[in-house]
Every structure is written in structure tokens, then in C-alpha cells.
Design a protein around this motif. Structure first.
Motif, PDB file in Angstrom:
ATOM      1  N   PHE A 135       1.298  -4.936   7.650  1.00 28.99           N
ATOM      2  CA  PHE A 135       2.456  -5.800   7.452  1.00 28.99           C
ATOM      3  C   PHE A 135       3.169  -5.474   6.133  1.00 28.99           C
ATOM      4  O   PHE A 135       3.949  -6.279   5.636  1.00 28.99           O
ATOM      5  N   GLU A 136       2.879  -4.302   5.582  1.00 25.45           N
ATOM      6  CA  GLU A 136       3.429  -3.934   4.279  1.00 25.45           C
ATOM      7  C   GLU A 136       4.952  -3.897   4.269  1.00 25.45           C
ATOM      8  O   GLU A 136       5.582  -4.148   3.238  1.00 25.45           O
ATOM      9  N   LEU A 175       4.298  -5.156  -5.849  1.00 28.19           N
ATOM     10  CA  LEU A 175       3.288  -5.347  -4.809  1.00 28.19           C
ATOM     11  C   LEU A 175       3.087  -4.075  -3.990  1.00 28.19           C
ATOM     12  O   LEU A 175       1.968  -3.744  -3.593  1.00 28.19           O
ATOM     13  N   GLU A 176       4.165  -3.365  -3.739  1.00 25.35           N
ATOM     14  CA  GLU A 176       4.055  -2.104  -3.001  1.00 25.35           C
ATOM     15  C   GLU A 176       3.226  -1.090  -3.779  1.00 25.35           C
ATOM     16  O   GLU A 176       2.374  -0.397  -3.213  1.00 25.35           O
ATOM     17  N   ASN A 227      -3.170  -7.812  -2.378  1.00 20.52           N
ATOM     18  CA  ASN A 227      -2.318  -6.781  -1.814  1.00 20.52           C
ATOM     19  C   ASN A 227      -1.450  -7.303  -0.679  1.00 20.52           C
ATOM     20  O   ASN A 227      -1.712  -8.361  -0.099  1.00 20.52           O
ATOM     21  N   LEU A 228      -0.438  -6.524  -0.324  1.00 23.73           N
ATOM     22  CA  LEU A 228       0.288  -6.757   0.910  1.00 23.73           C
ATOM     23  C   LEU A 228      -0.696  -6.560   2.069  1.00 23.73           C
ATOM     24  O   LEU A 228      -1.540  -5.670   2.030  1.00 23.73           O
ATOM     25  N   CYS A 235      10.694 -12.842   3.528  1.00 25.94           N
ATOM     26  CA  CYS A 235       9.279 -13.189   3.379  1.00 25.94           C
ATOM     27  C   CYS A 235       8.466 -11.977   2.946  1.00 25.94           C
ATOM     28  O   CYS A 235       8.918 -10.827   3.030  1.00 25.94           O
ATOM     29  N   LEU A 236       7.252 -12.246   2.480  1.00 23.20           N
ATOM     30  CA  LEU A 236       6.248 -11.236   2.189  1.00 23.20           C
ATOM     31  C   LEU A 236       4.939 -11.686   2.831  1.00 23.20           C
ATOM     32  O   LEU A 236       4.626 -12.886   2.842  1.00 23.20           O
ATOM     33  N   VAL A 237       4.167 -10.742   3.340  1.00 19.13           N
ATOM     34  CA  VAL A 237       2.876 -11.053   3.958  1.00 19.13           C
ATOM     35  C   VAL A 237       1.783 -10.404   3.119  1.00 19.13           C
ATOM     36  O   VAL A 237       1.719  -9.181   3.002  1.00 19.13           O
TER      37      VAL A 237
END
Length: 356
Positions: A41-42, A23-24, A36-37, A52-54
Motif C-alpha cells: 500500500f506504499e 515515510l517513503e 513504515n508505509l 490518505c496514507l496507509v
């Protein structure tokens, strides 16, 4: 002032390191066709003490449901004649295909190759008809070339759910369009292309260097201004998405099984908004990992005024549909204008002239 999707991991579990890295890498490309992220909030990896991931919020459904909601969940349904032919117009399928090929190229730009990019991992944003790839947990990294995948023939898939791009052909009304699309899918599935970029430019254009006025074979079956604008946007902005192209909805005019649906007449692009309250959108909810199962809001048969729509804040789409905050839609003014090409209105709007 905007919304995002938050993936929260169960207590005791941890984030998938590979998924995070993918994702990065993808987010650095900045594609309109990749989930995308979320910007700013990456680097967030903890929410209320849990991993968590945003990511960006995608309002829509996975693209496989285009088939499932039109009579064909598996190949047996196709053989039983349950496909609602004409439910998917050539114009919309062309747009879905062009955006998807761009999504494969953008994935390739990130140095990734995802052979799991079937239609259940492709989101269809109904309000704007934008295509967005999701779920990169199985994507392979350090790949310079990765041709598009999941264009395979599913005629022997048995009871398995249809999820190949090729199976969208069953919903086309015209036999010639269907045959041309299947030939394209065979080219994409036949190891003809070494990379996603090569596949995109070879299929979308008939000239080298590519020119927006010279679409490729399938994309030029029914030449119009839409495909020219899409190809020009691809060349100048890196994305062929120009907003809604189907006129009404992708399959609103679909009728009984086995019957063809007449193509939707395109409306002229003017500055006037036509109010059509019967075309209801669906409420927005927080997304899970796969972003599936968004509950549907039934179309409203009650005529409402622009004033009623705008009370409390609302986004009026170019086709007249109302996304209003008071009924649970998560929308704000910048997203209304930038993402949906809509008109934002608040509690003090002016009524539309009654001329329809």
C-alpha cells in the motif's frame, strides 16, 4: 488478512509532501523500529476520495506514558516524590534503550535526522515490548550523520510534560542502575558522537569489532542471556528485538508511591503455555496520526478456558494471554506467529492440562 493504520486527511486539505517523502525513504530501510508505509500500500494516496496514507498498525501507547502512568507527568511530580520507583525494571529499560538507539540508526540509514523523536513520538508495543518510532513530519532530509536526540535533562522543565529518554531513570529501583543510566544519557546528549551508528555501537558493545558476548558498560550492569541474544540479533538481523523480556508486564508489580518493586523473575522458555487469564491486553482501534489514547480494557478476573479463548479465533501469547477476535482484538494467524511469537488457535482447540 491483516490490519493497517489509515491516516485520512480532512476534506479540502492535502498530504504533507515532506512527510510523505520521509515515510517513503524510511520504508525502504525496512526497520522493525520505524512505523513504515504498509507493504503493498506504499503508493496509496487516496481513500474514498480523500487524501490518505496507509501505515503499519502499531498496537500500544506512546512511551511517555510509561512515566505518566507511574506517578510522574512533570518534574514537579518527581520533586514531590510521586515516582513509583521500581515500576520500570533495568531489563526492560535496557531493551527500550537498545531498540531506540537502533531506531535512530535506521532513521539515519534513510538519510533523515529527526530531532523531534522524544518519547511521545515513540510507540511502546506492550504485548511484545517492541519500540517503534512515529511522526516524521519534522525530520530533515539529506542528512548522512545524525546522533540520537532527546536524552536531555528535564529537571528544570517546570510543568511541561516529561518526554526525554533520560527521565525514565526516575522509575528505576536501584540507585546504581539509575546513576549509570544518567551517565549514558549525558554521553548521548553531550555531542560525543557524530552519528547514530557510532553512538549505538560505542554504547552497546565494549569491543571492536563488536561481539554479542561483550556488552557496553550500561548494558552489562547485570549480564544475562537476554542481552547476549539481543546483541546477537542486532548483529545478524539488524534489530535487537527478540520479544518480551520483562517476564510479566513493565510495571504490573509497582506498588505505592515511593516504594521499591522487586524485580520480576524471568520465566524459562519452554514449549508449554501457562494459562493466565488475569493478564489482559487492550483492544485495538484504528490509529490517528500520533496513535495515542488507545482505550484500556480492564484486566479480567474471571478464569476462562483455552476453549473459550480460542472460539472464533485467537492468539495465545507466550505468557498465556489471550488475544481473541470475539472480544474485539484485530489479529490473524500470520501476525500472531510472526509478530507476537504466539500460538494461533481456532474454534476446535484442545484444552490445556490443568497443572497450575
Amino acid at each position: 488478512g491483516k490490519y493497517a493504520a489509515v491516516k485520512v486527511i480532512r476534506s479540502g486539505d492535502s498530504l504533507d509532501v515532506k512527510e510523505v517523502a520521509n515515510l517513503e525513504a524510511l520504508s525502504k530501510v525496512g526497520s522493525k523500529h520505524i512505523n513504515n508505509l504498509e507493504k503493498d500500500f506504499e503508493d496509496v494516496r487516496s481513500c474514498c476520495g480523500r487524501p490518505c496514507l496507509v501505515t503499519e498498525l502499531i498496537v500500544g501507547k506512546d512511551a511517555a506514558k510509561i512515566m505518566w502512568e507511574n506517578g510522574i507527568r512533570n518534574i514537579d511530580d518527581v520533586k514531590d516524590g510521586k515516582a513509583r520507583r521500581g515500576a520500570l525494571s533495568y531489563t526492560l529499560l535496557r531493551s527500550i534503550l537498545l531498540q531506540s538507539l537502533t531506531g535512530f540508526w535506521d532513521t539515519e540509514k534513510a538519510g533523515l535526522c529527526n530531532h523531534d523523536q522524544h518519547l511521545r513520538n515513540v510507540m511502546f508495543e506492550e504485548a511484545t515490548e517492541r519500540i517503534v518510532f512515529i511522526d516524521f513530519g519534522f525530520a530533515q532530509s539529506n542528512k548522512q550523520n545524525c546522533p540520537p536526540s532527546n536524552f536531555n535533562d528535564e529537571s528544570n522543565a517546570g510543568s511541561s510534560s516529561l518526554q526525554s529518554f533520560r527521565s525514565l531513570a526516575y522509575l528505576l529501583a536501584d540507585d546504581d542502575d539509575r546513576a549509570a543510566y544518567i551517565l549514558l544519557c549525558e554521553r548521548l546528549a553531550g555531542n560525543r558522537y557524530m552519528s547514530a551508528k557510532q553512538a549505538l555501537f560505542a554504547e552497546a558493545f565494549s569491543s571492536d569489532p563488536p561481539a554479542a558476548s561483550k556488552p557496553g558498560a550500561f548494558f552489562n550492569l547485570h549480564p544475562d542471556l537476554i542481552i547476549t541474544r539481543q546483541l546477537q540479533a542486532l548483529l545478524t538481523k539488524g534489530s535487537p528485538h527478540i520479544g518480551k523480556v520483562s517476564g510479566k508486564g513493565p510495571w504490573e508489580d509497582a506498588v505505592e508511591t515511593g516504594q521499591s518493586v522487586q524485580p520480576v523473575q524471568q520465566q524459562a522458555l519452554t514449549g508449554q503455555r501457562f494459562w493466565n487469564p488475569s493478564l489482559a491486553l487492550k483492544p485495538i482501534i484504528t490509529q490517528t496520526k500520533h496513535q495515542h489514547h488507545v482505550p484500556q480494557k480492564p484486566p479480567s478476573d474471571t478464569e476462562i478456558s483455552r476453549e473459550e479463548c480460542c472460539h472464533g479465533g485467537a492468539c495465545i501469547l507466550p505468557d498465556g494471554r489471550c488475544i481473541d477476535i470475539k472480544n474485539g482484538y484485530q489479529i490473524e494467524s500470520l501476525r500472531c506467529v510472526n509478530d507476537y511469537q504466539g500460538e494461533w488457535c481456532d474454534a476446535n482447540p484442545q484444552k490445556l492440562p490443568s497443572n497450575t
